[in-house]
Every structure is written in C-alpha cells, then in structure tokens.
Design a protein around this motif. Structure first.
Motif, short mmCIF file in Angstrom:
data_model
loop_
_atom_site.label_atom_id
_atom_site.label_comp_id
_atom_site.label_asym_id
_atom_site.label_seq_id
_atom_site.Cartn_x
_atom_site.Cartn_y
_atom_site.Cartn_z
N LEU A 17 -8.84 13.28 -4.34
CA LEU A 17 -8.57 14.40 -3.43
C LEU A 17 -9.32 14.24 -2.12
CD1 LEU A 17 -8.75 17.34 -6.02
CD2 LEU A 17 -6.69 16.37 -4.97
N LEU A 18 -10.56 13.79 -2.20
CA LEU A 18 -11.35 13.60 -0.97
C LEU A 18 -10.71 12.56 -0.06
CD1 LEU A 18 -14.94 13.66 -2.53
CD2 LEU A 18 -14.19 15.14 -0.65
N ASP A 19 -10.30 11.44 -0.63
CA ASP A 19 -9.71 10.38 0.19
C ASP A 19 -8.38 10.84 0.80
OD1 ASP A 19 -11.82 8.76 -0.34
OD2 ASP A 19 -10.80 7.53 -1.86
N MET A 20 -7.60 11.58 0.04
CA MET A 20 -6.33 12.09 0.57
C MET A 20 -6.57 13.08 1.70
SD MET A 20 -4.29 12.59 -3.04
CE MET A 20 -2.91 13.48 -2.32
N HIS A 21 -7.59 13.92 1.57
CA HIS A 21 -7.88 14.88 2.65
C HIS A 21 -8.41 14.16 3.88
CE1 HIS A 21 -9.32 18.29 4.87
NE2 HIS A 21 -10.57 17.88 4.78
N LEU A 22 -9.30 13.19 3.67
CA LEU A 22 -9.92 12.51 4.81
C LEU A 22 -8.94 11.59 5.54
CD1 LEU A 22 -13.42 11.72 3.24
CD2 LEU A 22 -12.89 13.43 5.00
N ASN A 23 -7.91 11.09 4.84
CA ASN A 23 -6.93 10.25 5.55
C ASN A 23 -5.76 11.07 6.10
OD1 ASN A 23 -5.05 10.65 3.47
ND2 ASN A 23 -5.58 8.71 2.44
N GLY A 24 -5.83 12.38 5.95
CA GLY A 24 -4.85 13.26 6.57
C GLY A 24 -3.62 13.56 5.74
N THR A 25 -3.55 13.10 4.50
CA THR A 25 -2.35 13.35 3.70
C THR A 25 -2.46 14.64 2.88
OG1 THR A 25 -3.23 12.02 1.88
CG2 THR A 25 -1.85 10.89 3.51
N LEU A 26 -3.60 15.30 2.95
CA LEU A 26 -3.79 16.55 2.21
C LEU A 26 -4.49 17.53 3.13
CD1 LEU A 26 -3.15 17.39 -0.76
CD2 LEU A 26 -5.56 16.96 -1.27
N SER A 27 -3.85 18.66 3.44
CA SER A 27 -4.46 19.65 4.32
C SER A 27 -5.69 20.28 3.65
CB SER A 27 -3.45 20.74 4.66
OG SER A 27 -3.19 21.53 3.51
N TRP A 28 -6.47 21.00 4.48
CA TRP A 28 -7.66 21.64 3.92
C TRP A 28 -7.29 22.65 2.84
CZ3 TRP A 28 -12.49 21.06 3.00
CH2 TRP A 28 -13.23 22.15 2.53
N ASN A 29 -6.28 23.47 3.09
CA ASN A 29 -5.90 24.47 2.09
C ASN A 29 -5.44 23.81 0.79
OD1 ASN A 29 -6.52 26.65 3.70
ND2 ASN A 29 -4.43 26.88 4.51
N GLU A 30 -4.65 22.76 0.92
CA GLU A 30 -4.17 22.05 -0.27
C GLU A 30 -5.34 21.40 -1.02
OE1 GLU A 30 0.29 20.57 1.07
OE2 GLU A 30 -1.49 19.53 1.87
N PHE A 31 -6.25 20.84 -0.26
CA PHE A 31 -7.43 20.20 -0.85
C PHE A 31 -8.28 21.25 -1.59
CE2 PHE A 31 -12.03 19.26 -0.16
CZ PHE A 31 -12.14 18.15 -0.99
N SER A 32 -8.53 22.37 -0.96
CA SER A 32 -9.36 23.42 -1.55
C SER A 32 -8.74 23.98 -2.82
CB SER A 32 -9.58 24.54 -0.53
OG SER A 32 -10.41 25.55 -1.05
N VAL A 33 -7.43 24.24 -2.79
CA VAL A 33 -6.75 24.76 -3.98
C VAL A 33 -6.81 23.74 -5.12
CG1 VAL A 33 -4.47 25.37 -4.91
CG2 VAL A 33 -5.23 26.32 -2.71
N ALA A 34 -6.60 22.48 -4.80
CA ALA A 34 -6.62 21.43 -5.83
C ALA A 34 -8.01 21.28 -6.45
CB ALA A 34 -6.17 20.10 -5.21
N VAL A 35 -9.05 21.37 -5.63
CA VAL A 35 -10.43 21.27 -6.14
C VAL A 35 -10.73 22.42 -7.09
CG1 VAL A 35 -12.88 21.41 -5.51
CG2 VAL A 35 -11.35 19.91 -4.22
N ARG A 36 -10.35 23.64 -6.69
CA ARG A 36 -10.65 24.81 -7.54
C ARG A 36 -9.87 24.76 -8.85
NH1 ARG A 36 -10.36 27.50 -2.56
NH2 ARG A 36 -8.32 28.39 -3.08
N SER A 37 -8.61 24.36 -8.80
CA SER A 37 -7.82 24.31 -10.03
C SER A 37 -8.31 23.22 -10.97
CB SER A 37 -6.33 24.10 -9.70
OG SER A 37 -6.13 22.85 -9.06
N THR A 38 -8.78 22.11 -10.39
CA THR A 38 -9.30 21.01 -11.21
C THR A 38 -10.53 21.44 -12.00
OG1 THR A 38 -8.46 19.33 -9.68
CG2 THR A 38 -10.28 18.67 -11.12
#
Length: 500
Positions: free
Chosen positions: A428-449
């Motif tokens: 998730l971190l790499d996808m967010h940092l390379n721009g393929t995952l927005s902040w909101n998508e990243f945050s939701v994915a982290v919390r659900s995980t």
C-alpha cells in the motif's frame, strides 16, 4: 559560723556566701547537661554499631525512640506471607546462560523455570548475556528483583543464587554444557535431558532462546510460564521508580501512543534492511553484519526482504501509517527505542507530522538516566514499562519486545495494540508513493487491513512441524487470559487463525 539549738540538740551551720551557692548550682546543671549529651551520644553510637552488625538487634529500642520523638506514622502494610516451599527431592542443578536482548532473555527465563519445575531441578539464578551486540554488563539482580523472583516461585521450584562450591571447577567438577533443541516439548526434556542431569548432576544450558514449544505443552506448565512472566519477573525498585515516573509524566499530558520504532543500527544491520538509507549507510550496515560471525545470514537483498514484510518500518513510513490510522497531529507519541539510525535527520519527517514526539531522554534529566547509561537492557526495561502502560502500542517490527509487550497488554485486558501486516502495508505504501493510490484510498485500505489486528482475543496460530512460523506463545498466551476476563470471543470460530 552560727550555733542554734533544735530539740535540745545543738546544730552547727556553716553559712556560705550567695555567689558560691549560685556557682555550685550552675556546676550541677552543667554536669547534668553534659551527662545527658554523653548518654545520648553513646546510645546513637550503639544503635549505629548494632545496625552495622545486625540490623534487627536494636529494633525494639529504635522503635521506642521513634514513638517518643516523632508523631505516629501511618501503618505500612506488611508484605504477604511467603508461600510454603514445595517439598521435593532435587534431581540436580540447572545453570542457564541467556542470550540476546532483554525481552528474548525474559522469555527464556520463563522457559527455564518451567523446565526446572518439570524435571524437579534446582535452578541457579540465570546469567544474562554480556557478549552480544549491546555488550550490556548487567547481571540478573541489576534488572530484576532477585529476592522477589526466588520467593514468589518457592512453591514451584527451588532457586539458588549460585552453585554449591563442590560443583565448581576449583573442586575438579567439569560442567556439562549444551544448548537444548529449539521448540522442544515435555517429552524431549523428560527423555533426553533428565538422563543427562542424572549422570552429571549439573547441566549448563549455554543458549536459551526459544527452547520450549509454543504449543502441545501441559496446561499447568503453560500457566507457570505466564506466572513467571507476569508476576515473578519484577524489575528492580530503581527501574520501576523511573519507569512509572515516565508513565506519570506522559499521562499528565493526556493519552499517548508508544511507538516501538525499531529503526536502530543493530536491527538494520542484521536484517539487511536498508530501505531509505544512503549508499554509505548501507555499506556501513553491511560491514557491521560481517563483523559478527555468529550472524549467519550475510548477503541479503534488502528490497526482497522488505517486499515480504520482513523489515521494520522507516520513520517516514511510520508517519504515513499513523496518519492513515487517523491519529491527529497533536497526538502524544513516545518513541520506545534506542538511538534511531540517522538520528534526528531520519526522525524529522515523523516529527513534522507529529510534533509532540518525546523520548525518555527528553522527559528525564541526564542525572536521572545516568545510572542506566551503557546498560541497554535497563534502558529497554524503561521502554517496556511505558509501552505496557500506553493507551495504544504500535510496534513497527515484530521482534521480541513487540511480542512480549503485546502479550502483557493482552494479559491486562486486551489493551489496544496495532499489530501491523507489514507485507500488505509495504504494498500500500509503494502504491501511494508512486501515485497509483490516492490518500483516501490508502487510508481506507490501511484501516480495513488492521481492523482485526488490534490485540483482540484470538486463538494462537498453530502450524504443525513449523514452530518458527507459529504465533509466539508470549505474544498470545491464551491459556492464561481467561481467568477474570471476558474471553467469550477467544474461542469464537471467526477469530480462529489456527492452521492444521
């Protein structure tokens, strides 16, 4: 001279001058004062000598003096009576030399007490590791309350501070040394180790890490492991006093998160994790790894290990994680760790995201910490106390401290511990940092995980024939968690992570 008659008898009276009488009275009072001072001085000296030779010899005298000279003090509760000692014929002595850092040694001590109980041995107070990377010269009694350790377990196992002289090399005794087989159950110790004890009378385990199985052990032995860990291993008064002072300072400022940021030189060198390091830093860490011959894994591909979730999070990654988990900028964060590799330069992104970052060095004076300098295990004990007491515990790596703190927090009522799925988190971190995952998508994915990774009641995972991949006993000692606590969910099928 004056002569007068009293009842027919003549009495002769010498009449002294008034100045002489006054001087005589003054001398008498002077003699009385000096005598009193002399007697009190003798009494004080007598008490001092008595305390030196026998602390209880003059206790009755000093108690009476206290009642005369001082206001009555509130009654101090007397310590609980000692448990009756277990009566058994000892089969021999068990010496153990623990290896590793504080928490690895702590778990080993619990295991070795259990082995001594199983085999009816007399345990010698464990020796702590002084030759590892940390080179900590601390002895057992420098970290743990040795008297409490011995007394609190006397109904289970006999513990002595040292071997009898007859078993020393000086008297021609040759100790038998060996490391027990890792992850062994009671059958191994009864069938393989007990005959060796019978033959040699003294057995020295020179390595103790993970030598008792996580699972398939009798319930009474599992509970004994917990009893040693949660009750018998009490830190020294000096460590507890300072540790609880840290907790009090933090609690006065509100709720706090203990972030076990395992981004330290030894961890990075031995794991081979150099993500975010410069080429010079990576080379330095590699040299350190090669300098320790006992560390067998030398050539390591850092990014490959990281992709499998086998590296600690960097400070930058930790900042993104905490933000994604909805921790606010004003959250008070205690860094439970030693010196961060790269120091304040690497901490800068984390501090920018969470300005209220504190460490023990910033909360206590240098004088207070001076007694613990160059004693990494005693410093780690302070972090252990704070981490157990924190409102939320977040370990960035699942090492021994993370596991033992997790277990303690479960024991204290399943306090919130965010147990990271680092393999998924790195993706998730790499996808967010390379721009393929927005902040909101990243945050939701982290919390659900991590929704079900908060230290809730759950079964300990068992993997037949793969003990190193099982859930660690001390991270989730489920056999010890249901007395006095609502553990209905513990046996719930939805929480089970057991693998056959």
């Amino acid at each position: 001279m004056e002569v007068r008659s009293e009842g027919g008898i003549q009495v002769r009276c010498d009449k002294l001058p008034a100045p002489v009488i006054a001087r005589t009275r003054l001398q008498v009072w002077f003699i009385r004062v000096c005598s009193s001072l002399f007697l009190w001085t003798c009494l004080v000296q007598l008490v001092a000598v008595g305390e030196l030779w026998h602390p209880h010899l003059l206790s009755n005298i000093t108690n009476r003096i206290s009642t005369i000279t001082q206001d009555p003090l509130p009654a101090v509760p007397s310590p609980p009576p000692l448990l009756p000692a277990r009566n058994y014929t000892s089969n021999g002595f068990l010496r153990v030399s623990c290896n590793g850092g504080l928490n690895q040694m702590r778990a080993a001590i619990c295991d070795m007490v259990t082995v001594a109980r199983l085999l009816n041995l007399t345990l010698v107070v464990p020796e702590l590791d002084k030759t590892s990377f940390w080179a900590d010269p601390s002895n057992f009694e420098d970290i743990f309350d040795v008297r409490h350790f011995i007394d609190s377990l006397r109904d289970e196992v006999r513990i002595v501070r040292r071997l009898p002289k007859m078993f020393s090399r000086k008297y021609g005794h040759k100790p038998f040394e060996m490391p027990p087989v890792s992850w062994s159950n009671e059958k191994y110790y009864l069938e393989q180790i007990l005959p060796l004890i019978s033959k040699h009378k003294v057995l020295h385990f020179n390595r103790t890490d993970a030598r008792v199985a996580n699972n398939w052990m009798p319930l009474d032995l599992q509970k004994l492991r917990c009893r040693v860990n949660f009750q018998a291993l009490k830190f020294t008064p000096q460590i507890e006093t300072l540790g609880y002072k840290l907790v009090r300072i933090l609690q006065e400022k509100g709720p706090f998160v203990a972030l076990h940021l395992r981004y330290e030189m030894d961890m990075l060198a031995f794991s081979g994790c150099t993500h975010g390091c410069t080429e010079e830093e990576a080379a330095e860490l590699k040299r350190l790894r090669y300098a320790y011959p006992w560390w067998r894994e030398k050539e390591i591909v850092s990014e490959e290990k990281r992709s499998h979730g086998l590296c600690p999070l960097t400070p930058e990654e930790s900042a993104l994680l905490l933000q994604a988990l909805d921790f606010h900028k004003d959250t008070q964060i205690y860094i439970a760790a030693g010196e961060i590799y790269g120091s304040e330069r690497r901490l800068a992104p984390l501090r920018a995201a969470f300005p209220r970052i504190v460490k023990k060095e910033s909360l206590l004076s240098p004088e207070e910490l001076q007694q613990f300098q160059n004693h990494s295990s005693q410093m780690a004990a302070l972090d252990f106390i704070v981490s157990v007491a924190s409102n939320t515990f977040v370990p960035t790596y699942d090492g021994n401290m993370a596991k033992l703190v997790e277990g303690h927090r479960r024991y204290l009522g399943f306090k919130k511990s965010i147990l990271l799925d680092r393999k998924r988190l790195v993706e998730l971190l790499d996808m967010h940092l390379n721009g393929t995952l927005s902040w909101n998508e990243f945050s939701v994915a982290v919390r659900s995980t991590h929704e079900k990774r908060m230290g809730q009641p759950t079964r300990r995972r068992v993997i037949a024939d793969k003990p190193k991949e099982e859930d660690y006993f001390y991270a989730n000692p489920q056999e010890c968690l249901c007395e006095g606590t609502n553990c209905d969910n513990l046996l719930s099928p939805s929480n089970s992570s057991e693998v056959g």
